[in-house]
Design a protein around this motif. Structure first.
Motif, PDB file in Angstrom:
ATOM      1  N   GLU A  49       0.839  -1.204   0.000  1.00 31.03           N
ATOM      2  CA  GLU A  49       0.000   0.000   0.000  1.00 31.03           C
ATOM      3  C   GLU A  49       0.874   1.255   0.000  1.00 31.03           C
ATOM      4  O   GLU A  49       0.539   2.242  -0.652  1.00 31.03           O
ATOM      5  CB  GLU A  49      -0.938  -0.005   1.198  1.00 31.03           C
ATOM      6  N   GLN A  50       1.985   1.228   0.724  1.00 32.21           N
ATOM      7  CA  GLN A  50       2.905   2.363   0.703  1.00 32.21           C
ATOM      8  C   GLN A  50       3.478   2.565  -0.699  1.00 32.21           C
ATOM      9  O   GLN A  50       3.582   3.705  -1.177  1.00 32.21           O
ATOM     10  CB  GLN A  50       4.028   2.180   1.717  1.00 32.21           C
ATOM     11  N   ALA A  51       3.847   1.477  -1.364  1.00 27.61           N
ATOM     12  CA  ALA A  51       4.383   1.591  -2.728  1.00 27.61           C
ATOM     13  C   ALA A  51       3.333   2.193  -3.664  1.00 27.61           C
ATOM     14  O   ALA A  51       3.657   3.062  -4.487  1.00 27.61           O
ATOM     15  CB  ALA A  51       4.837   0.220  -3.234  1.00 27.61           C
ATOM     16  N   GLU A  52       2.091   1.745  -3.526  1.00 27.11           N
ATOM     17  CA  GLU A  52       1.011   2.302  -4.348  1.00 27.11           C
ATOM     18  C   GLU A  52       0.870   3.807  -4.112  1.00 27.11           C
ATOM     19  O   GLU A  52       0.728   4.586  -5.050  1.00 27.11           O
ATOM     20  CB  GLU A  52      -0.319   1.604  -4.038  1.00 27.11           C
ATOM     21  N   GLN A  53       0.919   4.229  -2.833  1.00 28.37           N
ATOM     22  CA  GLN A  53       0.792   5.650  -2.518  1.00 28.37           C
ATOM     23  C   GLN A  53       2.006   6.431  -3.013  1.00 28.37           C
ATOM     24  O   GLN A  53       1.860   7.540  -3.526  1.00 28.37           O
ATOM     25  CB  GLN A  53       0.590   5.864  -1.017  1.00 28.37           C
ATOM     26  N   CYS A  54       3.190   5.860  -2.888  1.00 28.08           N
ATOM     27  CA  CYS A  54       4.390   6.502  -3.447  1.00 28.08           C
ATOM     28  C   CYS A  54       4.162   6.822  -4.919  1.00 28.08           C
ATOM     29  O   CYS A  54       4.434   7.939  -5.377  1.00 28.08           O
ATOM     30  CB  CYS A  54       5.600   5.571  -3.379  1.00 28.08           C
ATOM     31  N   LEU A  55       3.667   5.827  -5.651  1.00 28.43           N
ATOM     32  CA  LEU A  55       3.483   5.993  -7.088  1.00 28.43           C
ATOM     33  C   LEU A  55       2.358   6.967  -7.417  1.00 28.43           C
ATOM     34  O   LEU A  55       2.448   7.703  -8.398  1.00 28.43           O
ATOM     35  CB  LEU A  55       3.280   4.634  -7.744  1.00 28.43           C
ATOM     36  N   ARG A  56       1.315   7.021  -6.598  1.00 27.61           N
ATOM     37  CA  ARG A  56       0.283   8.057  -6.802  1.00 27.61           C
ATOM     38  C   ARG A  56       0.900   9.443  -6.604  1.00 27.61           C
ATOM     39  O   ARG A  56       0.642  10.366  -7.387  1.00 27.61           O
ATOM     40  CB  ARG A  56      -0.892   7.852  -5.847  1.00 27.61           C
ATOM     41  N   ASN A  57       1.710   9.594  -5.556  1.00 27.66           N
ATOM     42  CA  ASN A  57       2.355  10.884  -5.293  1.00 27.66           C
ATOM     43  C   ASN A  57       3.306  11.265  -6.431  1.00 27.66           C
ATOM     44  O   ASN A  57       3.334  12.414  -6.876  1.00 27.66           O
ATOM     45  CB  ASN A  57       3.119  10.837  -3.971  1.00 27.66           C
ATOM     46  N   ILE A  58       4.077  10.296  -6.899  1.00 34.63           N
ATOM     47  CA  ILE A  58       5.003  10.549  -8.009  1.00 34.63           C
ATOM     48  C   ILE A  58       4.231  10.868  -9.278  1.00 34.63           C
ATOM     49  O   ILE A  58       4.581  11.796 -10.006  1.00 34.63           O
ATOM     50  CB  ILE A  58       5.936   9.332  -8.202  1.00 34.63           C
ATOM     51  N   GLY A  59       3.170  10.111  -9.545  1.00 31.97           N
ATOM     52  CA  GLY A  59       2.358  10.364 -10.737  1.00 31.97           C
ATOM     53  C   GLY A  59       1.795  11.774 -10.761  1.00 31.97           C
ATOM     54  O   GLY A  59       1.762  12.421 -11.810  1.00 31.97           O
ATOM     55  N   ALA A  60       1.359  12.268  -9.605  1.00 27.95           N
ATOM     56  CA  ALA A  60       0.829  13.640  -9.528  1.00 27.95           C
ATOM     57  C   ALA A  60       1.919  14.655  -9.854  1.00 27.95           C
ATOM     58  O   ALA A  60       1.675  15.623 -10.580  1.00 27.95           O
ATOM     59  CB  ALA A  60       0.252  13.893  -8.139  1.00 27.95           C
ATOM     60  N   ALA A  61       3.129  14.444  -9.340  1.00 27.23           N
ATOM     61  CA  ALA A  61       4.236  15.366  -9.626  1.00 27.23           C
ATOM     62  C   ALA A  61       4.618  15.312 -11.101  1.00 27.23           C
ATOM     63  O   ALA A  61       4.840  16.359 -11.735  1.00 27.23           O
ATOM     64  CB  ALA A  61       5.444  15.032  -8.746  1.00 27.23           C
ATOM     65  N   GLU A  71      10.732   4.037  -0.159  1.00 30.30           N
ATOM     66  CA  GLU A  71      10.844   5.386  -0.717  1.00 30.30           C
ATOM     67  C   GLU A  71      11.256   5.208  -2.165  1.00 30.30           C
ATOM     68  O   GLU A  71      12.115   4.365  -2.467  1.00 30.30           O
ATOM     69  CB  GLU A  71      11.879   6.201   0.054  1.00 30.30           C
ATOM     70  N   ILE A  72      10.642   5.972  -3.060  1.00 35.44           N
ATOM     71  CA  ILE A  72      10.917   5.853  -4.491  1.00 35.44           C
ATOM     72  C   ILE A  72      11.265   7.226  -5.051  1.00 35.44           C
ATOM     73  O   ILE A  72      10.585   8.214  -4.758  1.00 35.44           O
ATOM     74  CB  ILE A  72       9.705   5.261  -5.251  1.00 35.44           C
ATOM     75  N   GLU A  73      12.304   7.270  -5.860  1.00 36.11           N
ATOM     76  CA  GLU A  73      12.763   8.505  -6.506  1.00 36.11           C
ATOM     77  C   GLU A  73      12.845   8.247  -8.002  1.00 36.11           C
ATOM     78  O   GLU A  73      13.300   7.171  -8.411  1.00 36.11           O
ATOM     79  CB  GLU A  73      14.148   8.849  -5.953  1.00 36.11           C
ATOM     80  N   VAL A  74      12.398   9.191  -8.821  1.00 38.75           N
ATOM     81  CA  VAL A  74      12.489   9.008 -10.269  1.00 38.75           C
ATOM     82  C   VAL A  74      13.039  10.255 -10.948  1.00 38.75           C
ATOM     83  O   VAL A  74      12.927  11.371 -10.445  1.00 38.75           O
ATOM     84  CB  VAL A  74      11.124   8.641 -10.915  1.00 38.75           C
ATOM     85  N   ASP A  75      13.618  10.015 -12.109  1.00 46.30           N
ATOM     86  CA  ASP A  75      14.016  11.063 -13.037  1.00 46.30           C
ATOM     87  C   ASP A  75      13.295  10.780 -14.343  1.00 46.30           C
ATOM     88  O   ASP A  75      13.199   9.620 -14.776  1.00 46.30           O
ATOM     89  CB  ASP A  75      15.526  11.065 -13.270  1.00 46.30           C
TER      90      ASP A  75
END
Length: 137
Positions: free
Chosen positions: A50-62, A119-123
């Protein structure tokens, strides 16, 4: 001059620590390490998937605010305190990155809060806006 601007999510951490959720620098988008906090409620699930899913929702919004999407991601970094938590996240990660295959790194490390399990970071790289394409022709 290269366009540079910050994207803020509204997280209290951004103000307290002094960073942005993402920074757009020309065609490059750098999304900060993003945890599974739901910034609207400032809550976090106990479940790593669930944390990974939320990480990706947060990243997707950015990414969306930056004018791009997961399809534009070229690099992803996964940080987890417990290596055993990584494999349960694979189906979630594959749904977002399986077709685009960005360069990836997984690190086992401590995170800022013991409730944080990933924690997930993307470029990413933004496409050239159509109005700039015609100016180059």
């Amino acid at each position: 001059m290269t366009e540079r601007f910050a994207i803020l999510s509204g997280s209290t951490f951004e103000e307290q620590i002094g960073y942005a959720r993402a920074v757009v620098d020309g065609d490059r988008v750098h999304v900060s390490g993003t945890t599974g906090y739901d910034y609207a409620t400032m809550t976090i699930s106990d479940d790593v998937v669930e944390q990974a899913e939320q990480c990706l929702r947060n990243i997707g919004a950015a990414l969306s605010e930056a004018g791009c999407s997961f399809a534009d991601v070229v690099r992803v970094r996964y940080m987890l305190p417990d290596r055993e938590d990584f494999e349960p996240c694979w189906p979630t990660l594959r749904r977002h990155f399986g077709e685009i295959r960005p360069a990836a790194t997984m690190l086992v490390c401590g995170l800022a809060d013991p409730r944080m399990r990933i924690e997930i970071e993307v470029d990413a790289r933004r496409a050239t806006p159509p109005e700039l394409d015609s100016a180059v022709d």
